[in-house]
Design an enzyme around this catalytic site. Structure first.
Site, PDB file in Angstrom:
ATOM      1  N   ASN A 245      -3.388  13.273  -3.209  1.00 32.41           N
ATOM      2  CA  ASN A 245      -4.529  13.552  -3.864  1.00 32.41           C
ATOM      3  C   ASN A 245      -5.087  14.752  -3.510  1.00 32.41           C
ATOM      4  O   ASN A 245      -5.625  15.553  -4.370  1.00 32.41           O
ATOM      5  CB  ASN A 245      -5.544  12.594  -3.705  1.00 32.41           C
ATOM      6  CG  ASN A 245      -5.260  11.252  -4.679  1.00 32.41           C
ATOM      7  OD1 ASN A 245      -4.910  11.263  -5.684  1.00 32.41           O
ATOM      8  ND2 ASN A 245      -6.068  10.046  -3.977  1.00 32.41           N
TER       9      ASN A 245
ATOM     10  N   GLU B 257      -4.881   2.488  -4.059  1.00 31.13           N
ATOM     11  CA  GLU B 257      -3.500   2.529  -4.032  1.00 31.13           C
ATOM     12  C   GLU B 257      -2.927   0.958  -3.559  1.00 31.13           C
ATOM     13  O   GLU B 257      -1.860   1.203  -2.971  1.00 31.13           O
ATOM     14  CB  GLU B 257      -2.975   3.650  -3.272  1.00 31.13           C
ATOM     15  CG  GLU B 257      -3.131   3.480  -1.638  1.00 31.13           C
ATOM     16  CD  GLU B 257      -4.676   3.921  -1.561  1.00 31.13           C
ATOM     17  OE1 GLU B 257      -4.840   4.454  -0.265  1.00 31.13           O
ATOM     18  OE2 GLU B 257      -5.423   4.115  -2.250  1.00 31.13           O
TER      19      GLU B 257
ATOM     20  N   ASP C  92      -2.987   9.819  -9.941  1.00 32.23           N
ATOM     21  CA  ASP C  92      -3.210   8.678 -11.027  1.00 32.23           C
ATOM     22  C   ASP C  92      -1.957   8.440 -11.605  1.00 32.23           C
ATOM     23  O   ASP C  92      -1.555   7.206 -11.862  1.00 32.23           O
ATOM     24  CB  ASP C  92      -4.290   8.858 -11.831  1.00 32.23           C
ATOM     25  CG  ASP C  92      -5.511   8.760 -11.472  1.00 32.23           C
ATOM     26  OD1 ASP C  92      -5.841   8.382 -10.393  1.00 32.23           O
ATOM     27  OD2 ASP C  92      -6.583   9.277 -12.148  1.00 32.23           O
TER      28      ASP C  92
ATOM     29  N   ASP D 121       0.941  -1.014  -0.096  1.00 26.64           N
ATOM     30  CA  ASP D 121      -0.098   0.151  -0.030  1.00 26.64           C
ATOM     31  C   ASP D 121       0.934   1.302  -0.194  1.00 26.64           C
ATOM     32  O   ASP D 121       2.018   1.315   0.442  1.00 26.64           O
ATOM     33  CB  ASP D 121      -1.147   0.091   1.055  1.00 26.64           C
ATOM     34  CG  ASP D 121      -2.098   0.941   1.227  1.00 26.64           C
ATOM     35  OD1 ASP D 121      -1.733   2.204   1.511  1.00 26.64           O
ATOM     36  OD2 ASP D 121      -3.099   0.703   1.156  1.00 26.64           O
TER      37      ASP D 121
END
Length: 339
Positions: free
Chosen positions: A209, A244, A218, A201
């Site tokens: 973000n 993610e 992205d 992760d």
């Protein structure tokens, strides 16, 4: 790609077929006279069209067998009637009898039934010529059917690939993992091989973000996945599990080996930033959980995934940017229980 024609018949029979069939530049032509050999050949290298000599032993059996094979039903089987007694009887009976013979041949598995009326058999050049035209016509039908089948298979392969691929990262997606992991577990158990799994992760991905926007997030995932793929071995398969979070299935890999793979991935991610564009480079870390297949794990891999996920949670709870395997987590749990 050249189309393939298989002739279940003698070379003398082959000589009666139209010259176009003999064109090596157009067709791959194979001639076989033994029933068992022809069945084996079809199973290994299915042809596009089969010409079957009716007078050859096993001819009707071959037509029937072929139509029982659902995966081979696209092969166009042309039964060519050359039995002398049938050719003689054809002259003695009316068209009703000939139609009945055709219906019987089709019911027994042939896709087409053609009377081999040579000039010698019919004493008419025009009839022999028409017979060859009919043979070529049925050949065209078979080739057209084979081409459509190939196009359909290519389309199905493409759709399957699309359905099992993550559109953002080009990794396999979660659906692909749900299909592949049970297969990998079955192979490992049947061949007595080791199997391990990593769940990783991106640490603090939400901050990326929030600070830079989802397009940057992205792009970061795309660059991350490219780096992961570059540092995985040929037997390792990576999947985007969600958001993610990623899963790497490590075939023929012990717990100790999986730990080394996970540590390498952790190292190659943190040691160099990811250049989003000319102005922005992001430095990130990842947390990883590692588990290996145990006899008590279910066949679908849910318990294996769960143990790796518990290790990932422990890695994140312990400060992130680290690898925790199931043995470590078990030892920590035992120490806590004692204390």
């Amino acid at each position: 790609m050249k189309m393939s024609i298989l002739v279940f018949g003698s070379h003398k029979f082959l000589a009666t077929l139209p010259d176009q069939i003999h064109d090596a530049n157009t067709f791959n032509l194979k001639v076989i006279t033994d029933f068992n050999q022809v069945v084996s050949h079809i199973q290994i290298a299915p042809p596009d069209v089969i010409f079957v000599q009716a007078s050859l032993k096993g001819s009707i059996e071959l037509c029937s067998w072929l139509k029982q094979q659902s995966q081979l039903s696209w092969i166009h089987c042309i039964l060519v009637e050359d039995r002398q007694e049938q050719l003689v009887a054809r002259k003695q009976h009316g068209w009703e009898w000939e139609f009945e013979m055709t219906a019987n041949a089709l019911n027994q598995g042939a896709d087409a039934y053609i009377w081999l009326l040579t000039q010698e058999a019919d004493d008419r050049v025009t009839t022999a010529s028409a017979t060859k035209s009919l043979i070529l016509g049925q050949l065209t039908v078979g080739l057209r059917k084979a081409q459509k089948y190939r196009e359909l298979m290519n389309t199905n392969d493409l759709l399957s690939a699309i359905a099992l691929a993550d559109s953002l990262t080009d990794l396999n997606n979660r659906r692909a993992l749900e299909w592949d992991l049970p297969r990998q577990i079955n192979k490992a158990r049947s061949q007595n091989l080791s199997l391990s799994l990593i769940i990783l992760d991106v640490d603090y991905f939400k901050r990326v973000n929030d600070q830079h926007g989802h397009l940057v997030g992205d792009r970061l995932l795309q660059l991350l996945c490219a780096r992961l793929r570059h540092n995985l071995r040929s037997q390792d398969t990576a999947f985007r599990y969600g958001g993610e979070e990623f899963v790497v299935v490590l075939a023929q890999t012990t717990s100790e080996e999986a730990q080394k793979v996970a540590e390498r991935l952790n190292r190659v991610v943190r040691k160099k930033g990811f250049a989003i564009n000319n102005k922005l480079t992001l430095n990130i870390t990842i947390s990883l959980g590692v588990a290996s297949l145990e006899p008590s794990d279910d066949d679908n891999g849910m318990s294996l995934l769960d143990r790796a996920d518990q290790c990932l949670l422990a890695a994140k709870a312990g400060g992130r940017n680290q690898v925790i395997n199931w043995e470590q987590l078990s030892a920590i749990s035992e120490l806590k229980a004692v204390s």
